[in-house]
Design a protein around this motif. Structure first.
Motif, short mmCIF file in Angstrom:
data_model
loop_
_atom_site.label_atom_id
_atom_site.label_comp_id
_atom_site.label_asym_id
_atom_site.label_seq_id
_atom_site.Cartn_x
_atom_site.Cartn_y
_atom_site.Cartn_z
N SER A 457 16.84 22.75 -4.44
CA SER A 457 17.66 21.55 -4.32
C SER A 457 16.85 20.36 -4.77
O SER A 457 15.62 20.39 -4.80
CB SER A 457 18.14 21.36 -2.87
N ASN A 458 17.56 19.30 -5.12
CA ASN A 458 16.90 18.11 -5.61
C ASN A 458 17.74 16.90 -5.23
O ASN A 458 18.94 16.87 -5.51
CB ASN A 458 16.73 18.19 -7.14
N LEU A 486 17.35 20.65 -12.72
CA LEU A 486 17.37 21.44 -11.49
C LEU A 486 16.94 22.88 -11.76
O LEU A 486 16.25 23.49 -10.94
CB LEU A 486 18.78 21.39 -10.89
N ARG A 487 17.36 23.42 -12.90
CA ARG A 487 16.93 24.77 -13.27
C ARG A 487 15.40 24.84 -13.34
O ARG A 487 14.77 25.77 -12.83
CB ARG A 487 17.54 25.17 -14.62
N GLU A 488 14.79 23.85 -13.96
CA GLU A 488 13.36 23.89 -14.18
C GLU A 488 12.57 23.52 -12.92
O GLU A 488 11.49 24.07 -12.66
CB GLU A 488 13.01 22.98 -15.36
N LEU A 489 13.14 22.63 -12.08
CA LEU A 489 12.47 22.32 -10.81
C LEU A 489 12.47 23.53 -9.88
O LEU A 489 11.51 23.73 -9.12
CB LEU A 489 13.18 21.15 -10.13
N ALA A 490 13.52 24.34 -9.95
CA ALA A 490 13.59 25.53 -9.11
C ALA A 490 12.48 26.52 -9.46
O ALA A 490 12.15 27.38 -8.63
CB ALA A 490 14.95 26.19 -9.25
N LEU A 491 11.91 26.42 -10.66
CA LEU A 491 10.85 27.33 -11.09
C LEU A 491 9.45 26.76 -10.86
O LEU A 491 8.46 27.36 -11.27
CB LEU A 491 11.02 27.66 -12.58
N SER A 492 9.37 25.61 -10.21
CA SER A 492 8.06 24.96 -10.03
C SER A 492 7.02 25.79 -9.27
O SER A 492 5.82 25.68 -9.56
CB SER A 492 8.24 23.59 -9.36
N ILE A 494 6.22 28.73 -9.71
CA ILE A 494 5.53 29.61 -10.67
C ILE A 494 5.19 28.83 -11.94
O ILE A 494 5.05 29.39 -13.02
CB ILE A 494 6.40 30.84 -11.02
N SER A 495 5.06 27.51 -11.79
CA SER A 495 4.90 26.64 -12.96
C SER A 495 3.63 26.95 -13.75
O SER A 495 3.63 26.87 -14.98
CB SER A 495 4.91 25.18 -12.53
N GLU A 496 2.53 27.30 -13.05
CA GLU A 496 1.27 27.52 -13.77
C GLU A 496 1.40 28.66 -14.78
O GLU A 496 1.05 28.51 -15.96
CB GLU A 496 0.15 27.81 -12.77
N GLN A 497 1.90 29.80 -14.31
CA GLN A 497 2.06 30.94 -15.22
C GLN A 497 3.16 30.68 -16.25
O GLN A 497 3.05 31.05 -17.41
CB GLN A 497 2.41 32.19 -14.41
N LEU A 498 4.24 30.00 -15.80
CA LEU A 498 5.36 29.72 -16.70
C LEU A 498 4.93 28.82 -17.85
O LEU A 498 5.26 29.06 -19.02
CB LEU A 498 6.49 29.07 -15.91
N LEU A 499 4.13 27.77 -17.54
CA LEU A 499 3.69 26.85 -18.58
C LEU A 499 2.76 27.53 -19.58
O LEU A 499 2.79 27.23 -20.78
CB LEU A 499 3.01 25.64 -17.95
N MET A 500 1.93 28.44 -19.09
CA MET A 500 1.04 29.17 -20.01
C MET A 500 1.86 29.95 -21.04
O MET A 500 1.56 29.95 -22.24
CB MET A 500 0.14 30.11 -19.23
N ASP A 501 2.93 30.60 -20.56
CA ASP A 501 3.77 31.36 -21.48
C ASP A 501 4.52 30.44 -22.43
O ASP A 501 4.61 30.71 -23.65
CB ASP A 501 4.77 32.21 -20.69
#
Length: 778
Positions: A457-458, A486-492, A494-501
């Motif tokens: 939620s945001n 909101l889609r991208e905040l919900a993934l925060s 796992i942001s470290e691994q997600l940003l690397m990819d």
């Protein structure tokens, strides 16, 4: 033929026939003037009159012989002499086959009167001046060419007879050519000729007056090729009846295959494949070329895509093929309402359904309607469930609609049935399987959007830049931006691994479809809570992530007021090269994170149905079938993209497609109705629904061509259709990127913010403008 002579079944009418032999002409022709008068006018006015010219010097005349001789799939007794189009009794029913049918030319086959061929000693037709029953068929031809208008012959310039011998059993051709048509009448030439092309009889100056216009009747072309009209009828009927009983129908399509039973299996599959593609395509966000179908051992079709939860059902009746498609089990059936005895119906339906048959009859169905209705429902259930469940009546409407529920373990399944009259053939019964819509539950209920953590939620506050609508209302293009955030905040988490990819330029996430609906207004400085969760069509094993969104305004006392909702489909991809992606398995960390999110409550079938329900309560003015959605062109613009339009993955961000919708729509309205955009004006067209389906990715510095078409018109607004292409610097289309819809309604003044949007009828000059667009394209 100035005055008709009317008859009734109870009383006779006396007529007089007057004949006067005139002086012989210089060419030796003998003329006889004939008048028919009636007691209705005191025998002193002509009802019919004609002059006969008798001569012996007529020479044969050759008529063009038809190239195509195969008859259309039209049965004369059922489709022509049915009391609706032609009313003539058995002696006058001489049109035996229909070869060609159009509003300008019709071609028929006919034959001698049955009484003529009873005497084997009569070698030729015995009528001295021609068969009068057959001549009536020549007059009937004009009515068949204009079925939407009730036409009566009023005048014939001349009827010519030619010296041609006709064998007793010989079949002849009738051709009518309409040479002029006005709003009041038609005129043309009717010819009767034999297989050698020799004229037997010719009517010149045939004039028929229109007595009544019948808008619900088909055109001649629609009778010859009824597929498109029949599909429209069934789609319209299912939509209207389903809405009245809160039934969620499947996607429906149909086609007409002439002489279906004689078509070989290969040709039939070819035509059914086109129907399957047209029916399934609106449910998926992939191009038609990617749709592959197969047939099971039992002959049923299925979508050859294991990662797509779309099922199909087919049914055929006479020459009509019906298709339904959607999520969950599918079953449909179409049957002619046939006549059987009660014993035969009970034997066909089994004694288990005899009580149901009695109930249907007691509630108003005829025996044959009731039997056919139950049979179609059982057949639809069998195709969907593999068995014949016990049926019970849930609802019955006065328009003939009956909703059945399947018993025991199939109780969640319902079958909608109703009688339908298509372009040709007799009355039929249609049955489709579906589910009930829970009217007590919002499509995306905030109570069901359980929040697992703050990541789903945001809360934020709207500002001036959001409020670009008339009267300071928040503009619709904010919704897809909030959806992406909101889609991208919900993934925060796992942001470290997600940003690397993402930054590796080897992996990414792309949006394949997004849509949203808006129910209430927002103002600047409104506190908004956005929520997201998984939908039930999420398929992690196939890298498909389906998300549902809900936005609510937060009042000072903490009360939440629902504002808007949306859906977004995202796919994990590998980046093959610049602008080219391919679906790839989810990485373990993303798969594990998504799998532990809250249980799924939001059903995709609800969202699909909601799309259809949004405009269902508005007064439809114009709604062509999907095949014509590009016919009513409005405007086209090109947009040069840059990195400003992209995101971390590198492609053009999905929300930009809605910005292009807004730019085209607003520019079109501004150039036609500039008063809408005056500073003092507080009335406008407000978006209530929008959708974009992505086919391929666009990249920065590509030129994007966006085309806008009028798709549907309502008294209160319209639906627009958009197509997006990547084009070269010379304007050549390179790739189709996406297509989308946009529904907007007229709001005449600023309504109370945070209240529900209440459409009103648009101004007459706006409606007139759109009707002109439609008229010019027809």
């Amino acid at each position: 033929m100035e005055r008709p002579i009317t008859l009734t079944e109870e009383t006779a009418t006396e007529i007089e026939i007057h004949a006067q032999v005139l002086e012989q002409s210089n060419e030796g022709a003998q003329q006889v003037h004939v008048q028919i008068r009636s007691e209705h006018t005191g025998f002193n006015k002509d009802h019919f009159s004609a002059t006969f010219v008798l001569t012996t010097d007529r020479v044969p005349v050759q008529e063009e012989i038809p190239v195509r001789c195969a008859p259309l799939d039209i049965a004369s007794d059922r489709d022509l002499y049915n009391g609706r189009l032609l009313f003539q009794g058995p002696l006058f029913q001489r049109i035996q086959q229909t070869i060609h049918l159009a509003s300008d030319v019709c071609l028929f086959r006919t034959g001698p009167h049955p009484e003529t061929i009873k005497n084997p000693e009569t070698p030729v037709w015995s009528w001295y001046l021609g068969d009068p029953f057959l001549r009536d068929a020549l007059l009937q031809a004009g009515q068949i060419a204009v079925p939407k208008d009730l036409a009566l012959p009023r005048r014939i310039e001349s009827i010519e007879r030619f010296p041609v011998t006709v064998d007793t059993d010989e079949r002849l051709w009738i051709r009518i050519t309409i040479e002029r048509r006005t709003a009041e009448d038609i005129s043309g030439t009717v010819t009767l000729f034999n297989k050698k092309g020799q004229l037997v009889e010719r009517m010149k100056g045939y004039l028929a007056k229109f007595m009544e216009h019948r808008e619900d009747y088909p055109t001649a072309e629609e009778m010859a090729h009824p597929g498109q009209r029949d599909e429209w009828i069934m789609q319209k009927e299912v939509k209207q009846r389903a809405l009245s009983i809160d039934f969620i129908p499947p996607e429906i399509g149909s086609c007409f295959i002439p002489s279906l039973k004689q078509v070989n299996k290969r040709e039939r599959r070819k035509q059914e494949l086109l129907l399957l593609q047209e029916t399934v395509r609106p449910l998926l966000n992939i191009s038609e070329s990617l749709l592959e179908f197969s047939w099971s051992d039992t002959g049923g079709p299925y979508l050859a895509a294991p990662d797509v939860d779309i099922n199909i059902s087919l049914s055929d009746n006479e020459s009509t093929v019906l298709c339904t498609a959607g999520q969950g089990v599918q079953g449909c059936d179409l049957e002619t309402v046939s006549a059987r005895s009660r014993e035969d119906w009970v034997a066909l339906l089994s004694r288990n359904n005899s009580l149901l048959l009695n109930q249907m009859i007691e509630e108003g169905d005829t025996l044959d309607r009731a039997g056919t209705r139950i049979w179609t429902a059982l057949e639809a259930a069998f195709k969907a469930l593999g068995g014949h469940p016990q049926l019970s009546i849930v609802k019955r409407e006065n328009d003939g609609t009956v909703l059945f529920q399947c018993g025991k373990q199939y109780s969640a399944h319902h079958i909608l049935t109703f009688p339908v009259t298509l372009t040709l053939k007799e009355e039929r019964m249609l049955a489709v399987m579906g589910q009930l819509h829970n009217t007590q539950q919002n499509i995306i209920d905030s109570d069901e959007l359980l929040i697992a953590s703050n990541n789903t939620s945001n809360e934020f506050t709207t500002t001036f830049v959001n409020s670009r609508g008339a009267g300071g209302k928040v503009y619709f293009t904010n919704i897809p931006v909030w959806m992406g955030e909101l889609r991208e905040l919900a993934l925060s988490p796992i942001s470290e691994q997600l940003l690397m990819d993402m930054k590796s330029r080897q992996w990414g996430m792309v949006t394949s479809m997004s849509s949203f609906k808006i129910e209430r207004y927002l103002d600047s400085y409104d506190a908004v809570i956005g929520e997201v969760r998984l939908m039930d069509d999420t398929d992690l094993t196939n890298s498909i992530i389906s998300l549902a969104f809900n936005w609510s305004k937060k009042e000072e006392d903490g009360t939440l007021i629902h504002i808007a909702s949306g859906k977004l489909l995202t796919t994990w991809v590998s980046i093959e090269q610049y602008g080219i992606v391919k679906k790839a398995p989810l990485p373990d960390y993303l798969n594990e994170y998504l799998a532990q999110l809250p249980p799924i409550f939001i059903e995709n079938t609800q969202w699909l149905n909601e799309k259809k329900r949004i405009t269902s309560k508005m007064a439809s003015v114009f709604a062509p079938d999907i095949a014509k959605r590009k016919k009513y062109f409005l405007e086209q613009q090109e947009f040069l993209t840059s990195t400003e339009d992209s995101n971390l993955v590198g492609n053009i961000y999905f929300s930009q497609y809605y910005s292009w919708q807004a730019r085209l729509r607003d520019h079109y309205l501004f150039t036609r109705f500039p008063e809408i955009f005056q500073w003092s004006n507080k009335s406008e067209f407000v978006c209530i629904y929008a959708e974009v389906n992505h086919l391929q990715e666009a990249m920065p510095f590509e030129t994007i061509e966006v085309s806008m078409y009028l798709y549907e018109l309502f008294a209160e607004g319209f639906t627009l259709y958009f197509e997006y292409y990547s084009v070269s610097e010379h304007g050549t289309r390179l790739r189709k990127l996406a297509h989308g819809d946009h529904s907007a309604v007229w709001i005449p003044e600023v309504q109370e913010l945070s209240s529900e949007i209440h459409p009103a009828k648009m101004p007459e000059e706006y409606m007139a403008h759109f009707m002109t667009i439609i008229g010019e394209a027809e």
